[in-house]
Scaffold this active site. Sequence first.
Site, PDB file in Angstrom:
ATOM      1  N   CYS A  30     -29.805  18.224   6.283  1.00 27.50           N
ATOM      2  CA  CYS A  30     -30.999  18.672   7.012  1.00 27.50           C
ATOM      3  C   CYS A  30     -31.391  20.111   6.651  1.00 27.50           C
ATOM      4  O   CYS A  30     -30.512  20.947   6.418  1.00 27.50           O
ATOM      5  CB  CYS A  30     -30.741  18.582   8.512  1.00 27.50           C
ATOM      6  N   GLY A  53     -33.790  19.645   1.876  1.00 27.44           N
ATOM      7  CA  GLY A  53     -34.140  20.303   0.619  1.00 27.44           C
ATOM      8  C   GLY A  53     -33.514  19.639  -0.591  1.00 27.44           C
ATOM      9  O   GLY A  53     -34.176  19.434  -1.614  1.00 27.44           O
ATOM     10  N   ASP A 106     -24.270  20.924   0.318  1.00 23.23           N
ATOM     11  CA  ASP A 106     -24.581  22.348   0.463  1.00 23.23           C
ATOM     12  C   ASP A 106     -24.249  22.782   1.893  1.00 23.23           C
ATOM     13  O   ASP A 106     -25.056  23.411   2.565  1.00 23.23           O
ATOM     14  CB  ASP A 106     -26.060  22.599   0.142  1.00 23.23           C
ATOM     15  N   LYS A 162     -19.582  28.379  -0.777  1.00 21.33           N
ATOM     16  CA  LYS A 162     -19.989  29.645  -0.176  1.00 21.33           C
ATOM     17  C   LYS A 162     -18.939  30.709  -0.491  1.00 21.33           C
ATOM     18  O   LYS A 162     -17.733  30.453  -0.393  1.00 21.33           O
ATOM     19  CB  LYS A 162     -20.147  29.492   1.338  1.00 21.33           C
TER      20      LYS A 162
END
Length: 361
Positions: free
Chosen positions: A226, A229, A282, A311
């Site tokens: 969500c 993208g 992601d 990350k």
Amino acid sequence: MNDAQQSIIAYCRPGYEVDTGNELTELATQKALYGYPVFKAGEGYIRFQFHEPEHAEQFINEVAVSDTIFPRQMFLVLASIAIEDKSDRIGPVVHALAQSDISRCGTLFVDYPDTEEGKALAKLCRKFAVPLRQALRARDYLTRKEQLNLAALHVFFTSGEACYVGVSQAKMRSPFENGICRLKFPPKAPSRSTLKLEEALLTMLSARQREAICRAGARAVDLGACPGGWTYQLVSRDMHVEAVDNGKMADDLMATGLVDYRAEDGFKYRPQMGHVELLVCDMIEKPDRVAALMANWLTRNWATHAIFNLKLPMKRRYETVRAAIEAVGSQLASANIKATMVIRHLYHNRDEVTVAVIREI
């Protein structure tokens, strides 16, 4: 000898000079090529100084930009130029080339650092490139027509009064100005994160891999999807996507009929049909945890290929990435899975790196 000779220049995102230097130090040491990085924090580039002149050339001819994580572009330094007369910036460049034994090159890059100060040089570089190209062609340093399969000349301005001049080989350099793949934001995409996956697909996969993996009708899973993208990139290629997240997906994506939305925990989700062609992820999680999840999907054959972001912490970013990637590689090797891994700090990333694990096709 010019004090910058026997060195290379590597562009990077500002703030990542330490990580770029650490990476190049390790890569050079692995090849028994020794040197050290020279930089100032926030400048958006480093100069890596080798102890032996031939080591710089060997490194730049053996290490491609695409094989590194943090460098955006790299070239072998021929000279460091201090421009004393701003009315004649071409003369010092031509003089530096005359002192070298460089062969005729096929293209020219006139670049600048990706910093606020560097952006002020953009107009200068664009204006300077045209007459410089003409001057170099007139002196046979540059082919009459652009030939991308030949070596490239680089003029990298660090200020209006200073630049580095250098050279790179076709298969080893980035093809983009400033080493940056600039993309336009698709107006129908639900978030700018879509550019991360688009850049990954365009620069980390070959045309053959994209055609085989991102084909119409193929199935994919997007963990942490969500508002959509990354799902947008897959749907735009007519792939069926299982979008997994507890948030809300964009209505336009749901209207395509290609998205199966699942409000579930990405760490517990399993593909609905037991297997998908591509897994993308992601999620904002610790890199070691995401790496373990990706390795689990690949070794259990829930997904054939994977593209995911890790990350980065505030410190020891290069070391953190290497540890996570080595863990994935170890698990793939134990499962006898033959795959290539490409790890890149993409332009559209900020504090994350993208990893593409692609099995042999």
